[in-house]
Design an enzyme around this catalytic site. Structure first.
Site, PDB file in Angstrom:
ATOM      1  CD  GLU A   4      -3.376   0.007   2.030  1.00  0.00           C
ATOM      2  OE1 GLU A   4      -4.622  -0.741   2.183  1.00  0.00           O
ATOM      3  OE2 GLU A   4      -3.025   0.490   2.570  1.00  0.00           O
ATOM      4  CG  HIS A  47       7.233 -29.551  -0.935  1.00  0.00           C
ATOM      5  ND1 HIS A  47       8.577 -30.748  -1.510  1.00  0.00           N
ATOM      6  CD2 HIS A  47       8.145 -28.997   0.092  1.00  0.00           C
ATOM      7  CE1 HIS A  47       8.948 -30.847  -0.503  1.00  0.00           C
ATOM      8  NE2 HIS A  47       9.364 -29.879   0.143  1.00  0.00           N
ATOM      9  CE  LYS A  75     -12.004   1.569   1.217  1.00  0.00           C
ATOM     10  NZ  LYS A  75     -11.539   2.830   1.877  1.00  0.00           N
TER      11      LYS A  75
HETATM   12  O1  PA5 Z   1      -3.623   1.484   5.753  1.00  0.00           O
HETATM   13  C1  PA5 Z   1      -4.685   1.778   5.854  1.00  0.00           C
HETATM   14  O2  PA5 Z   1      -4.486   3.655   5.755  1.00  0.00           O
HETATM   15  C2  PA5 Z   1      -5.529   0.716   5.270  1.00  0.00           C
HETATM   16  O3  PA5 Z   1      -4.990  -0.257   5.334  1.00  0.00           O
HETATM   17  C3  PA5 Z   1      -6.847   0.523   6.169  1.00  0.00           C
HETATM   18  O4  PA5 Z   1      -5.861   0.512   7.644  1.00  0.00           O
HETATM   19  C4  PA5 Z   1      -7.753   0.577   5.756  1.00  0.00           C
HETATM   20  O5  PA5 Z   1      -7.909   0.494   4.789  1.00  0.00           O
HETATM   21  C5  PA5 Z   1      -9.010  -0.077   7.396  1.00  0.00           C
HETATM   22  O6  PA5 Z   1      -9.145   2.064   7.006  1.00  0.00           O
HETATM   23  P1  PA5 Z   1     -10.015   2.148   8.249  1.00  0.00           P
HETATM   24  O7  PA5 Z   1      -8.488   2.114   9.652  1.00  0.00           O
HETATM   25  O8  PA5 Z   1     -10.398   3.826   8.407  1.00  0.00           O
HETATM   26  O9  PA5 Z   1     -11.036   1.111   8.431  1.00  0.00           O
END
Ligand code: PA5
Length: 448
Positions: A289, A310, A424
């Site tokens: 990310e 494996h 989303k």
């Molecule tokens: O690293 C990040 O920002 C994302 O992976 C969030 O943690 C994830 O989308 C969950 O978001 P939230 O804590 O707002 O529900």
């Protein structure tokens, strides 16, 4: 001092070390940009001095809340996704026995997870389990609006309130969210839940050392002080000297950048201890990310060996040569187990008799590393003396800082995730969420 060692000698057959050392100036300015808060995404740098800033009153508060939940719960369900889920699970699984039967003996609540998928079967089965158990819920969402955890929490809250009544249910729920904004904050205030705050300047995937990770880890029975102390140690160590020769963060960030620029676009994190499986999942999220944007970035993958030798082992040995590996190696397991002598030796294993299982595992690791290097896969090695709270704290901070420095080497913002919105928007359009009417029309036309 650092308990985390980094060795890139087995990548040097593939890259010129001068290119690695040549990144020193950039690395220095990346560190400065992080500490001075002058780089991209600089409003999300709260994690940098978080370990040293975590004070006694917060730790005590988390421990007291954890003790209350532990008293009431055979099971604690942690509801969250992405950064609001993976850090806690990574640490809890790394420190827990592999088998449920052994976990039970320790007397800690069983930790279950929800809100990280939308599977009807998974959620139905979870509710079936909870019918039979005394339980509590930790619901985590920084934004307070993420669909997956919100949906799971709605189901669980309904179940909990029917089981215990609304008043008792409210004492069994802790919400970790923004200090003021979001639907979860509003719900928590109205229902009177105990809450903890996710700091504004700490993004989800850098939040394991905030209550997001610390509360579930404490409920699971682990020492959050040692975890934070380990991270503090690494925070101090990393600042001392940025040089690639001395600082494992600098070296790891520099080498993987040079490998990437030489065409190695996939990094595989390799473990030889099954309880590190979720640590790899945490790392994949942190790096994927943070770096994967603007059509750039190393693709983070993971294997658990020797299991995956494996399966994925064939590809790693002989598939497309765009891979490199980073082995996370644990020097000392907690236990000692020797291979027994067998008079008949029908299985032909007496040559191993008297040896530790760990010695066999280590030779599997070394043999694999050499084979993969021979097959064209550069190898990096991150080693640690043992798996415990303090070392995990160091390791977490090591990877967080290396991720930020690496992201800046790639010239991306390692603290945002604009690409996560695309699915989303489509999902909301398909489900007809209010406010998405135009998107709903457009997407339906695409499907006609
Ligand atoms: O690293 C990040 O920002 C994302 O992976 C969030 O943690 C994830 O989308 C969950 O978001 P939230 O804590 O707002 O529900």
């Amino acid at each position: 001092m650092s308990n985390i060692q980094f060795d890139y000698s087995k990548a040097l057959g593939f890259i010129d070390e001068r290119a690695v050392l040549g990144l020193q100036e950039k690395i220095n300015s990346n560190f400065e940009a992080i500490y001075q808060k002058t780089g991209k995404g600089n409003d999300f740098l709260g994690w940098v001095d978080l370990p040293s800033k975590t004070d006694e009153s917060l730790l005590k508060d988390i421990e007291n809340t954890a003790a209350t939940l532990r008293e009431k719960s055979e099971v604690c369900v942690v509801v969250g996704i992405g950064g609001s889920y993976l850090g806690a699970r990574a640490v809890i699984e790394a420190l827990s026995p592999s088998f449920n039967l052994l976990k039970k003996k320790l007397g800690n609540p069983v930790m279950l997870y929800a809100g990280h998928n939308i599977s009807e079967d998974y959620l139905t089965q979870l509710l079936q389990v909870l019918n039979e158990k005394e339980y509590s819920i930790i619901v985590i969402s920084k934004s307070g609006t993420t669909t997956e955890p919100a949906l799971a929490f709605r189901l669980l809250r309904d179940h909990l309130e029917k089981k215990y009544g609304a008043e008792e249910a409210a004492t069994r729920i802790v919400a970790i969210t923004d200090k003021a904004r979001g639907a979860l904050k509003q719900l928590a205030t109205e229902k009177g839940y105990r809450t903890f705050v996710v700091p504004d300047d700490v993004g989800g995937r850098y939040s394991v050392l905030t209550p997001v990770g610390l509360l579930p880890i404490a409920v699971a029975g682990f020492d959050i002080r040692k975890l934070v102390e380990g991270a503090r140690q690494m925070e101090a160590f990393v600042k001392e000297d940025y040089s690639i020769e001395k600082n494992p963060v600098s070296a790891y960030a520099a080498v993987r950048n040079v490998l990437y620029n030489s065409g190695k676009a996939v990094e595989i994190m390799v473990n030889y201890e099954p309880n590190l499986y979720f640590f790899t999942e945490w790392w994949k999220q942190l790096y994927g990310e943070s770096e994967g944007k603007e059509n750039k970035g190393i693709f983070p993958a993971g294997v658990s060996n020797t299991t995956d030798l494996h399966s994925m082992g064939q590809y790693i040995q002989e598939g497309v040569r765009n891979l490199f590996e980073t082995v996370v190696s644990v020097e000392n397991p907690d236990n000692t187990l020797l291979v027994p002598e067998d008079a008949d030796n029908l299985d032909k294993l007496n040559y191993l008799a008297g040896k530790r299982i760990n010695e066999v595992n280590k030779m599997a690791e070394l043999g694999t590393t050499l084979a993969h290097v021979d097959g064209g896969v550069p190898n990096l090695r991150v080693s640690m003396p043992a798996v415990n709270e303090s070392v995990l704290g160091e390791l977490i901070y090591f990877y967080e800082m290396a991720c930020a420095v690496s992201g800046y080497l790639l010239e991306v913002n390692p603290f945002d995730q604009p690409g996560v919105e695309a699915y989303k928007r489509n999902m909301f359009a398909l489900l007809g969420k209010p406010g998405f009417e135009a998107e709903t029309d457009a997407i339906r036309k695409r499907l006609d």
